[in-house]
Design a protein around this motif. Structure first.
Motif, short mmCIF file in Angstrom:
data_model
loop_
_atom_site.label_atom_id
_atom_site.label_comp_id
_atom_site.label_asym_id
_atom_site.label_seq_id
_atom_site.Cartn_x
_atom_site.Cartn_y
_atom_site.Cartn_z
N ILE A 5 29.02 69.42 -50.66
CA ILE A 5 27.61 69.64 -51.01
C ILE A 5 27.05 68.42 -51.71
CG2 ILE A 5 26.03 71.03 -52.41
CD1 ILE A 5 27.98 73.41 -51.91
N ARG A 6 27.82 67.84 -52.63
CA ARG A 6 27.37 66.64 -53.35
C ARG A 6 27.14 65.48 -52.37
NH1 ARG A 6 28.41 67.92 -58.67
NH2 ARG A 6 30.04 69.47 -58.95
N GLN A 7 28.07 65.32 -51.43
CA GLN A 7 27.93 64.26 -50.42
C GLN A 7 26.70 64.49 -49.55
OE1 GLN A 7 31.73 64.52 -48.46
NE2 GLN A 7 32.71 63.08 -49.86
N ARG A 8 26.44 65.73 -49.20
CA ARG A 8 25.26 66.04 -48.38
C ARG A 8 23.97 65.72 -49.14
NH1 ARG A 8 27.52 71.76 -45.98
NH2 ARG A 8 28.86 70.82 -44.40
N ARG A 13 19.47 62.19 -49.41
CA ARG A 13 18.58 61.38 -50.26
C ARG A 13 18.53 59.95 -49.77
NH1 ARG A 13 19.49 57.91 -54.30
NH2 ARG A 13 21.64 58.53 -54.68
N LEU A 14 19.69 59.37 -49.52
CA LEU A 14 19.75 57.97 -49.06
C LEU A 14 19.14 57.82 -47.67
CD1 LEU A 14 23.29 56.98 -50.38
CD2 LEU A 14 21.06 56.35 -51.34
N ALA A 15 19.34 58.81 -46.79
CA ALA A 15 18.76 58.74 -45.44
C ALA A 15 17.24 58.72 -45.49
CB ALA A 15 19.24 59.92 -44.60
N LYS A 16 16.67 59.35 -46.50
CA LYS A 16 15.22 59.34 -46.66
C LYS A 16 14.74 58.09 -47.40
CE LYS A 16 14.52 64.32 -46.46
NZ LYS A 16 13.64 64.34 -45.31
N LEU A 52 16.54 71.59 -54.43
CA LEU A 52 17.11 70.39 -53.80
C LEU A 52 17.02 70.49 -52.28
CD1 LEU A 52 20.22 69.64 -56.04
CD2 LEU A 52 18.43 68.00 -55.42
N ALA A 53 17.42 71.63 -51.74
CA ALA A 53 17.37 71.82 -50.28
C ALA A 53 15.94 71.69 -49.78
CB ALA A 53 17.95 73.19 -49.91
N LYS A 54 15.00 72.31 -50.48
CA LYS A 54 13.60 72.26 -50.06
C LYS A 54 13.07 70.83 -50.10
CE LYS A 54 9.14 74.40 -50.85
NZ LYS A 54 8.38 75.37 -51.62
N ALA A 55 13.37 70.12 -51.18
CA ALA A 55 12.90 68.73 -51.32
C ALA A 55 13.51 67.83 -50.25
CB ALA A 55 13.24 68.20 -52.71
N LEU A 56 14.75 68.12 -49.85
CA LEU A 56 15.44 67.29 -48.85
C LEU A 56 15.11 67.70 -47.41
CD1 LEU A 56 18.86 67.02 -50.69
CD2 LEU A 56 17.27 65.13 -50.23
N GLY A 57 14.29 68.72 -47.24
CA GLY A 57 13.87 69.13 -45.90
C GLY A 57 14.94 69.86 -45.14
N THR A 58 15.79 70.60 -45.83
CA THR A 58 16.84 71.37 -45.19
C THR A 58 16.82 72.78 -45.76
OG1 THR A 58 19.18 71.35 -44.55
CG2 THR A 58 18.68 70.68 -46.81
N ASP A 61 21.30 77.31 -46.53
CA ASP A 61 22.44 77.59 -45.64
C ASP A 61 23.05 76.31 -45.09
OD1 ASP A 61 22.16 80.31 -46.02
OD2 ASP A 61 21.10 80.66 -44.14
N GLN A 62 22.19 75.38 -44.64
CA GLN A 62 22.71 74.13 -44.09
C GLN A 62 23.37 73.27 -45.17
OE1 GLN A 62 19.04 72.84 -42.28
NE2 GLN A 62 19.82 73.27 -40.24
N LEU A 63 22.83 73.32 -46.37
CA LEU A 63 23.37 72.52 -47.46
C LEU A 63 24.76 73.00 -47.87
CD1 LEU A 63 22.38 70.09 -49.06
CD2 LEU A 63 21.43 71.66 -50.75
N VAL A 64 25.00 74.31 -47.80
CA VAL A 64 26.28 74.85 -48.29
C VAL A 64 27.21 75.34 -47.18
CG1 VAL A 64 25.25 75.51 -50.49
CG2 VAL A 64 25.40 77.20 -48.66
N GLU A 65 26.85 75.12 -45.90
CA GLU A 65 27.70 75.63 -44.82
C GLU A 65 29.09 75.00 -44.90
OE1 GLU A 65 26.32 74.91 -40.84
OE2 GLU A 65 25.95 72.81 -41.27
N PRO A 66 30.11 75.81 -44.68
CA PRO A 66 31.48 75.29 -44.77
C PRO A 66 31.80 74.34 -43.62
CG PRO A 66 31.50 77.59 -44.05
CD PRO A 66 30.07 77.23 -44.36
#
Length: 188
Positions: A5-8, A13-16, A52-58, A61-66
């Motif tokens: 999750i931290r890496q995502r 953030r960096l991709a944006k 965080l998910a909302k700000a990152l445009g995701t 569920d996608q942020l925490v998917e295993p």
């Protein structure tokens, strides 16, 4: 899972092209809190993940998917119909609503035995080997190896082999998947 999750978060953030300050301002966290979240020096709370998910445009569920190898490797099994073998190369019921399939079509697939389908949407395919005879409305279009075709599926259409077997890679929307990979039984 926390590490993923931290890496995502950091990767998105960096991709944006955003600094810690820029993302922190969008999700109402301090830059130091965000930095500690990304580096693992602070636990991630659910009330932090949602903004965080909302700000990152995701999505959350996608942020925490295993992650696991089962989510990566697809082992397609061939499905046979007369003159047509297909391999499903994407997961059924994919999130984006598309299905990817490899198809091998031979001359045994008689054009008289196959209805030209019509369904809402668009289809796309590329020819891996051979030549496709694309019957599109009143036209017959030859699509050669290395070429691709995209067309409205509201036009009656049929993909057939021209002068020998053909292999294609195709992307279907939901209507196309039902019409081409899971056709209803023909009534005699």
């Amino acid at each position: 899972m926390d590490t993923v999750i931290r890496q995502r978060i950091k990767g998105l953030r960096l991709a944006k092209g955003w600094s810690l300050d820029a993302l922190a301002a969008r999700c109402f966290l301090s830059p130091s809190t965000l930095s500690r979240i990304e580096t693992g020096h602070r636990r991630i709370a659910l009330d932090q993940l949602v903004p965080l998910a909302k700000a990152l445009g995701t999505t959350l569920d996608q942020l925490v998917e295993p992650t696991s190898d089962e989510d990566v490797v697809i082992r397609p099994e061939p499905e046979h119909q007369q003159g047509l073998t297909s391999w499903l190369l994407s997961r059924e019921h994919s999130a984006n609503g598309t299905t990817v399939a490899k198809m091998r079509i031979t001359s045994e697939r008689s054009m008289a035995d196959v209805d030209r389908s019509v369904h809402p949407g668009r289809e796309w395919f590329t020819v891996l080997s051979g030549t496709v005879s694309l019957l599109l409305g009143d036209r017959t279009i030859l699509v050669h190896e290395g070429q691709a075709a995209e067309f409205s599926t509201m036009v009656p259409h049929l993909v057939a082999a021209h002068d020998g077997p053909v292999e294609i890679l195709s992307i279907f929307d939901h209507g196309g998947e039902r019409a081409h990979l899971h056709p209803p039984e023909r009534l005699s």
